[in-house]
Scaffold this motif. Structure first.
Motif, mmCIF file in Angstrom:
data_model
loop_
_atom_site.group_PDB
_atom_site.id
_atom_site.type_symbol
_atom_site.label_atom_id
_atom_site.label_comp_id
_atom_site.label_asym_id
_atom_site.label_seq_id
_atom_site.Cartn_x
_atom_site.Cartn_y
_atom_site.Cartn_z
ATOM 1 N N ARG A 102 0.835 -1.203 0.000
ATOM 2 C CA ARG A 102 0.000 0.000 0.000
ATOM 3 C C ARG A 102 0.871 1.256 0.000
ATOM 4 N N HIS B 256 1.015 3.955 -2.972
ATOM 5 C CA HIS B 256 0.702 5.361 -2.672
ATOM 6 C C HIS B 256 1.797 6.288 -3.197
ATOM 7 N N GLU C 68 -3.363 0.498 -4.251
ATOM 8 C CA GLU C 68 -3.300 1.060 -2.903
ATOM 9 C C GLU C 68 -4.567 0.706 -2.119
#
Length: 123
Positions: free
Chosen positions: A47, A51, A73
């Motif tokens: 994640r 991001h 994400e």
């Protein structure tokens, strides 16, 4: 791509794209590794990387890449919150990682095409 954001400064855009592609290349192995581990910590690392590359892509006007990174994400965030990551979620993660890598290749190919065109015009 981000030519308006750099006021037509091709050399600066080239440098930004080179940096973006180098950063993604460095993150790719970690992304692949984490995408294959059905653990909360791996999904959280995935994640975070998704991001980061999403933000970089948005800054460069790479909308398709950013859209895929955003989906990765979101999916990895949801997977992190599961007590046990399902096989269907892991399949979705794998598909998104594959799409992200393909999109990075398309960005690199487009970048090379623009570079060749720019060099031909400079001669």
């Amino acid at each position: 791509m981000a030519m308006p954001q750099v006021d037509g400064d091709y050399e600066f855009l080239k440098e930004l794209l080179d940096d973006f592609l180098d950063d993604f290349k460095n993150r790719k192995e970690k992304i692949l590794k984490n995408s294959k581990e059905a653990k909360a910590s791996s999904m959280d690392n995935l994640r975070k990387d998704a991001h980061t590359v999403k933000g970089s892509a948005l800054n460069l006007g790479l909308a398709r890449f950013a859209k895929i990174a955003k989906a990765l994400e979101d999916t990895s965030r949801e997977a992190k919150e599961m007590s046990s990551v399902s096989s269907s979620t892991m399949s979705k993660v794998a598909k998104l990682v594959e799409e992200l890598i393909l999109s990075a290749k398309e960005v690199a190919d487009e970048h090379q095409g623009i570079l060749k065109k720019h060099e031909a015009q400079s001669c």
